[in-house]
Design an enzyme around this catalytic site. Sequence first.
Site, PDB file in Angstrom:
ATOM      1  N   LYS A  10      20.078  -7.123  -3.606  1.00 30.60           N
ATOM      2  CA  LYS A  10      19.296  -8.308  -3.952  1.00 30.60           C
ATOM      3  C   LYS A  10      17.840  -7.909  -4.017  1.00 30.60           C
ATOM      4  O   LYS A  10      17.360  -7.138  -3.184  1.00 30.60           O
ATOM      5  CB  LYS A  10      19.496  -9.413  -2.903  1.00 30.60           C
ATOM      6  N   ASN A 192      11.760  -3.826  -4.588  1.00 30.85           N
ATOM      7  CA  ASN A 192      11.922  -2.379  -4.445  1.00 30.85           C
ATOM      8  C   ASN A 192      12.002  -1.930  -2.995  1.00 30.85           C
ATOM      9  O   ASN A 192      11.682  -0.780  -2.682  1.00 30.85           O
ATOM     10  CB  ASN A 192      10.789  -1.634  -5.168  1.00 30.85           C
ATOM     11  N   ARG A 193      12.397  -2.834  -2.112  1.00 33.01           N
ATOM     12  CA  ARG A 193      12.530  -2.551  -0.682  1.00 33.01           C
ATOM     13  C   ARG A 193      11.210  -2.176  -0.011  1.00 33.01           C
ATOM     14  O   ARG A 193      11.200  -1.668   1.102  1.00 33.01           O
ATOM     15  CB  ARG A 193      13.561  -1.443  -0.431  1.00 33.01           C
ATOM     16  N   LEU A 194      10.096  -2.458  -0.671  1.00 32.30           N
ATOM     17  CA  LEU A 194       8.780  -2.234  -0.048  1.00 32.30           C
ATOM     18  C   LEU A 194       8.377  -3.522   0.674  1.00 32.30           C
ATOM     19  O   LEU A 194       7.400  -4.188   0.316  1.00 32.30           O
ATOM     20  CB  LEU A 194       7.737  -1.820  -1.089  1.00 32.30           C
ATOM     21  N   HIS A 195       9.152  -3.849   1.682  1.00 29.43           N
ATOM     22  CA  HIS A 195       8.962  -5.115   2.385  1.00 29.43           C
ATOM     23  C   HIS A 195       7.660  -5.121   3.170  1.00 29.43           C
ATOM     24  O   HIS A 195       7.148  -4.073   3.578  1.00 29.43           O
ATOM     25  CB  HIS A 195      10.133  -5.350   3.343  1.00 29.43           C
TER      26      HIS A 195
END
Length: 215
Positions: A10, A192-195
């Site tokens: 997601k 991009n999972r750069l939370h």
Amino acid sequence: MQKDLSNYRKSYEKSELTEDSIKENPLEQFQKWFYEVEGSDGVDEANAMTVSTIGLDGFPKNRVVLMKKYTHEGFIFYTNYNSEKGRAIAKNPSVCLSFFWPNMERQVIIKGTAEKIAENLSDGYFESRPVGSQLGAVVSNQSEVVPSREVLEKALKDLEKAYEGKEVERPAHWGGYLVRPISMEFWQGRPNRLHDRIRYTLQEDYDWKIERLAP
């Protein structure tokens, strides 16, 4: 038996968390987020939180309970003091709380120390509960092995008869805990999972150190 979940993905794109938008105090930041989650759609119980303890067997254990109050001091929930979590807290009061609000793509992780709240505060909350919940707290030896569901239901019916027309008093072994935070991490899902991860850590002067963590 197996199932490959590697394609479960997601993209998180609903919001962001920046240093110039956060509160200086993490409890105020929590309140801001909690209000936003309460006002959004898709969360039935915004106050549902995971409580993690270190058990008497040395293993960590998580369970979901309902936060009933938060203040400038911390977070309050209620339970049976003789339960597995109660016995674990009595031995090691260092606990972790976490909230996950998937509709807002947010998570909060809180490390802190649990302590029993004043008896009159536990009395007040117990009195506000429905009678059925009060009797459930009296009849259940939480975390103990029981022979069957029927045994519990019969015990509850017997208790209902015994207390018919009477006030149910709070059992001495049932009450609230206050978790005083020493660390609070706010997680906001990003593409991009750069939370975004912002951590507040309590300092010796009771100020909060604010740091960004790599995702």
